[in-house]
Design a protein around this motif. Structure first.
Motif, PDB file in Angstrom:
ATOM      1  N   GLU A 203      17.003  10.681 -18.531  1.00 53.73           N
ATOM      2  CA  GLU A 203      17.724  11.908 -18.907  1.00 53.73           C
ATOM      3  C   GLU A 203      16.905  13.148 -18.578  1.00 53.73           C
ATOM      4  OE1 GLU A 203      20.810  11.826 -19.484  1.00 53.73           O
ATOM      5  OE2 GLU A 203      20.868   9.645 -19.693  1.00 53.73           O
ATOM      6  N   LEU A 204      15.584  13.074 -18.751  1.00 48.91           N
ATOM      7  CA  LEU A 204      14.728  14.215 -18.407  1.00 48.91           C
ATOM      8  C   LEU A 204      14.834  14.493 -16.913  1.00 48.91           C
ATOM      9  CD1 LEU A 204      12.589  16.391 -18.789  1.00 48.91           C
ATOM     10  CD2 LEU A 204      10.836  14.619 -18.854  1.00 48.91           C
ATOM     11  N   ASN A 205      14.932  13.438 -16.108  1.00 51.92           N
ATOM     12  CA  ASN A 205      15.072  13.617 -14.663  1.00 51.92           C
ATOM     13  C   ASN A 205      16.348  14.307 -14.275  1.00 51.92           C
ATOM     14  OD1 ASN A 205      13.780  12.494 -11.993  1.00 51.92           O
ATOM     15  ND2 ASN A 205      12.658  11.935 -13.854  1.00 51.92           N
ATOM     16  N   VAL A 206      17.425  13.948 -14.976  1.00 56.39           N
ATOM     17  CA  VAL A 206      18.707  14.603 -14.693  1.00 56.39           C
ATOM     18  C   VAL A 206      18.559  16.094 -14.994  1.00 56.39           C
ATOM     19  CG1 VAL A 206      21.135  14.749 -15.359  1.00 56.39           C
ATOM     20  CG2 VAL A 206      20.055  12.508 -15.101  1.00 56.39           C
ATOM     21  N   ARG A 207      17.902  16.426 -16.098  1.00 52.07           N
ATOM     22  CA  ARG A 207      17.714  17.846 -16.445  1.00 52.07           C
ATOM     23  C   ARG A 207      16.785  18.536 -15.445  1.00 52.07           C
ATOM     24  NH1 ARG A 207      17.093  15.713 -21.689  1.00 52.07           N
ATOM     25  NH2 ARG A 207      14.919  16.350 -21.872  1.00 52.07           N
ATOM     26  N   LYS A 208      15.732  17.814 -15.004  1.00 50.99           N
ATOM     27  CA  LYS A 208      14.685  18.387 -14.154  1.00 50.99           C
ATOM     28  C   LYS A 208      15.109  18.464 -12.687  1.00 50.99           C
ATOM     29  CE  LYS A 208      10.970  15.704 -13.812  1.00 50.99           C
ATOM     30  NZ  LYS A 208       9.719  14.961 -14.140  1.00 50.99           N
ATOM     31  N   LYS A 209      15.759  17.384 -12.200  1.00 46.81           N
ATOM     32  CA  LYS A 209      16.042  17.307 -10.755  1.00 46.81           C
ATOM     33  C   LYS A 209      17.529  17.141 -10.421  1.00 46.81           C
ATOM     34  CE  LYS A 209      11.475  15.359  -9.819  1.00 46.81           C
ATOM     35  NZ  LYS A 209      10.660  14.204  -9.423  1.00 46.81           N
ATOM     36  N   GLY A 210      18.353  17.075 -11.449  1.00 48.07           N
ATOM     37  CA  GLY A 210      19.791  17.002 -11.215  1.00 48.07           C
ATOM     38  C   GLY A 210      20.283  15.637 -10.751  1.00 48.07           C
ATOM     39  N   ARG A 211      19.454  14.596 -10.864  1.00 43.47           N
ATOM     40  CA  ARG A 211      19.931  13.257 -10.484  1.00 43.47           C
ATOM     41  C   ARG A 211      19.178  12.174 -11.269  1.00 43.47           C
ATOM     42  NH1 ARG A 211      16.069  10.697  -7.577  1.00 43.47           N
ATOM     43  NH2 ARG A 211      14.650  11.971  -6.333  1.00 43.47           N
ATOM     44  N   TYR A 212      19.816  11.001 -11.337  1.00 42.17           N
ATOM     45  CA  TYR A 212      19.129   9.861 -11.948  1.00 42.17           C
ATOM     46  C   TYR A 212      18.127   9.314 -10.947  1.00 42.17           C
ATOM     47  CZ  TYR A 212      22.051   9.610 -16.054  1.00 42.17           C
ATOM     48  OH  TYR A 212      22.651   9.895 -17.250  1.00 42.17           O
ATOM     49  N   PRO A 213      16.971   8.858 -11.414  1.00 49.79           N
ATOM     50  CA  PRO A 213      16.028   8.205 -10.505  1.00 49.79           C
ATOM     51  C   PRO A 213      16.648   6.941  -9.918  1.00 49.79           C
ATOM     52  CG  PRO A 213      15.007   8.695 -12.626  1.00 49.79           C
ATOM     53  CD  PRO A 213      16.473   8.926 -12.791  1.00 49.79           C
ATOM     54  N   VAL A 214      16.115   6.466  -8.791  1.00 45.96           N
ATOM     55  CA  VAL A 214      16.597   5.216  -8.187  1.00 45.96           C
ATOM     56  C   VAL A 214      16.267   4.049  -9.128  1.00 45.96           C
ATOM     57  CG1 VAL A 214      16.398   3.687  -6.192  1.00 45.96           C
ATOM     58  CG2 VAL A 214      16.299   6.163  -5.865  1.00 45.96           C
ATOM     59  N   TYR A 215      15.048   4.015  -9.625  1.00 45.14           N
ATOM     60  CA  TYR A 215      14.630   2.966 -10.580  1.00 45.14           C
ATOM     61  C   TYR A 215      14.831   3.511 -11.995  1.00 45.14           C
ATOM     62  CZ  TYR A 215      11.771   0.961  -6.703  1.00 45.14           C
ATOM     63  OH  TYR A 215      11.306   0.440  -5.530  1.00 45.14           O
ATOM     64  N   ASP A 216      15.374   2.704 -12.896  1.00 46.96           N
ATOM     65  CA  ASP A 216      15.577   3.213 -14.255  1.00 46.96           C
ATOM     66  C   ASP A 216      14.247   3.264 -15.024  1.00 46.96           C
ATOM     67  OD1 ASP A 216      15.106   0.725 -15.535  1.00 46.96           O
ATOM     68  OD2 ASP A 216      17.231   0.197 -15.476  1.00 46.96           O
TER      69      ASP A 216
ATOM     70  N   GLU B 239       8.160  10.070 -21.582  1.00 47.32           N
ATOM     71  CA  GLU B 239       8.181  11.533 -21.712  1.00 47.32           C
ATOM     72  C   GLU B 239       9.642  11.966 -21.764  1.00 47.32           C
ATOM     73  OE1 GLU B 239       7.396  13.863 -18.192  1.00 47.32           O
ATOM     74  OE2 GLU B 239       6.658  15.546 -19.344  1.00 47.32           O
ATOM     75  N   GLU B 240      10.078  12.431 -22.941  1.00 43.80           N
ATOM     76  CA  GLU B 240      11.499  12.747 -23.101  1.00 43.80           C
ATOM     77  C   GLU B 240      11.830  14.221 -22.918  1.00 43.80           C
ATOM     78  OE1 GLU B 240      13.736   9.795 -25.670  1.00 43.80           O
ATOM     79  OE2 GLU B 240      11.827  10.041 -26.741  1.00 43.80           O
ATOM     80  N   SER B 241      10.794  15.080 -22.976  1.00 44.21           N
ATOM     81  CA  SER B 241      11.043  16.509 -22.808  1.00 44.21           C
ATOM     82  C   SER B 241       9.802  17.194 -22.254  1.00 44.21           C
ATOM     83  CB  SER B 241      11.420  17.124 -24.156  1.00 44.21           C
ATOM     84  OG  SER B 241      11.297  18.526 -24.095  1.00 44.21           O
ATOM     85  N   LEU B 242      10.008  18.097 -21.295  1.00 36.12           N
ATOM     86  CA  LEU B 242       8.885  18.845 -20.729  1.00 36.12           C
ATOM     87  C   LEU B 242       8.257  19.744 -21.789  1.00 36.12           C
ATOM     88  CD1 LEU B 242      10.374  20.016 -17.286  1.00 36.12           C
ATOM     89  CD2 LEU B 242       8.808  18.114 -17.703  1.00 36.12           C
ATOM     90  N   GLU B 243       9.068  20.161 -22.752  1.00 35.30           N
ATOM     91  CA  GLU B 243       8.600  21.096 -23.779  1.00 35.30           C
ATOM     92  C   GLU B 243       7.708  20.420 -24.831  1.00 35.30           C
ATOM     93  OE1 GLU B 243      12.052  21.269 -22.776  1.00 35.30           O
ATOM     94  OE2 GLU B 243      11.187  22.739 -21.399  1.00 35.30           O
ATOM     95  N   ARG B 244       7.665  19.101 -24.801  1.00 34.18           N
ATOM     96  CA  ARG B 244       6.886  18.400 -25.837  1.00 34.18           C
ATOM     97  C   ARG B 244       5.471  18.048 -25.388  1.00 34.18           C
ATOM     98  NH1 ARG B 244      10.635  13.817 -28.282  1.00 34.18           N
ATOM     99  NH2 ARG B 244       8.700  13.292 -29.333  1.00 34.18           N
ATOM    100  N   LYS B 245       5.023  18.627 -24.268  1.00 34.34           N
ATOM    101  CA  LYS B 245       3.693  18.273 -23.739  1.00 34.34           C
ATOM    102  C   LYS B 245       2.572  18.471 -24.765  1.00 34.34           C
ATOM    103  CE  LYS B 245       3.764  17.854 -18.942  1.00 34.34           C
ATOM    104  NZ  LYS B 245       5.219  18.069 -18.787  1.00 34.34           N
ATOM    105  N   ALA B 246       2.592  19.613 -25.471  1.00 32.50           N
ATOM    106  CA  ALA B 246       1.519  19.902 -26.444  1.00 32.50           C
ATOM    107  C   ALA B 246       1.463  18.806 -27.503  1.00 32.50           C
ATOM    108  CB  ALA B 246       1.747  21.264 -27.089  1.00 32.50           C
ATOM    109  N   GLU B 247       2.647  18.380 -27.926  1.00 29.93           N
ATOM    110  CA  GLU B 247       2.767  17.320 -28.933  1.00 29.93           C
ATOM    111  C   GLU B 247       2.166  15.999 -28.409  1.00 29.93           C
ATOM    112  OE1 GLU B 247       6.755  15.431 -30.525  1.00 29.93           O
ATOM    113  OE2 GLU B 247       6.930  17.600 -30.207  1.00 29.93           O
ATOM    114  N   TYR B 248       2.547  15.645 -27.171  1.00 31.89           N
ATOM    115  CA  TYR B 248       2.033  14.396 -26.574  1.00 31.89           C
ATOM    116  C   TYR B 248       0.512  14.468 -26.406  1.00 31.89           C
ATOM    117  CZ  TYR B 248       6.925  13.560 -25.102  1.00 31.89           C
ATOM    118  OH  TYR B 248       8.277  13.366 -25.066  1.00 31.89           O
ATOM    119  N   ILE B 249       0.015  15.622 -25.961  1.00 30.35           N
ATOM    120  CA  ILE B 249      -1.427  15.795 -25.750  1.00 30.35           C
ATOM    121  C   ILE B 249      -2.162  15.588 -27.068  1.00 30.35           C
ATOM    122  CG2 ILE B 249      -3.169  17.590 -25.290  1.00 30.35           C
ATOM    123  CD1 ILE B 249      -1.162  18.690 -23.123  1.00 30.35           C
ATOM    124  N   HIS B 250      -1.590  16.155 -28.133  1.00 29.16           N
ATOM    125  CA  HIS B 250      -2.194  16.039 -29.455  1.00 29.16           C
ATOM    126  C   HIS B 250      -2.124  14.586 -29.949  1.00 29.16           C
ATOM    127  CE1 HIS B 250      -3.471  17.259 -33.413  1.00 29.16           C
ATOM    128  NE2 HIS B 250      -2.465  16.572 -33.935  1.00 29.16           N
TER     129      HIS B 250
END
Ligand code: C2G
Length: 130
Positions: free
Chosen positions: A39-52, A72-83
């Motif tokens: 789903e993040l890919n659809v938001r980021k690149k407008g398409r589903y990846p070839v491999y799920d 990684e479900e959201s680009l905005e959550r990077k700080a959270e993941y890093i922590h």
């Protein structure tokens, strides 16, 4: 224990992906990879990846340079993941240069040169033509 974190889709896994994971892991003791969700890919690149996402996560988890993965479900959550993963260094390819500089307050940010002449998009084009 120096923890490295990186993010990516890693669709149609190729040598450019392998190279960045190998070089990222060489910067520390432990490499954690956030694999972008479908789903993040659809938001980021407008398409589903070839491999799920399950297959992409299985491939990345199987690479010997990678110690752990998460979705990684959201680009905005990077700080959270890093922590959450207590990362000391964020590594990204230099196509992202400058985009993550604001994390420099939280950890070291390193951009590595992309491997030339290989990309998921160009591979898809080559396959289509055959
Ligand atoms: N890469 C590389 N050389 C290439 C192709 C890709 O070094 N020839 C690197 C990219 O720079 C990135 C990683 O491999 O650091 C994964 O690439 P993608 O799957 O294209 O990642 P992307 O969709 O850009 O996702 O939160 C950030 C994003 O999720 C990054």
């Amino acid at each position: 224990m120096k923890t490295i974190i990186t993010f990516g889709t890693f669709d149609v896994f190729h040598v450019g992906h392998l190279n960045i994971l190998q070089r990222a892991s060489a910067l520390g003791d432990r490499l954690i990879v956030g694999v972008s969700s479908d789903e993040l890919n659809v938001r980021k690149k407008g398409r589903y990846p070839v491999y799920d996402q399950d297959d992409r996560m299985a491939i990345v988890a199987g690479i010997k340079y990678v110690d752990a993965i998460f979705l990684e479900e959201s680009l905005e959550r990077k700080a959270e993941y890093i922590h959450e993963y207590q990362a000391d260094v964020l590594v990204m390819g230099d196509d992202w240069r400058g985009r993550f500089d604001h994390f420099a307050r939280q950890l070291d940010v390193v951009y590595l040169a992309r491997t030339p002449s290989v990309s998921t998009t160009s591979l898809i084009e080559v396959i289509k033509k055959r």
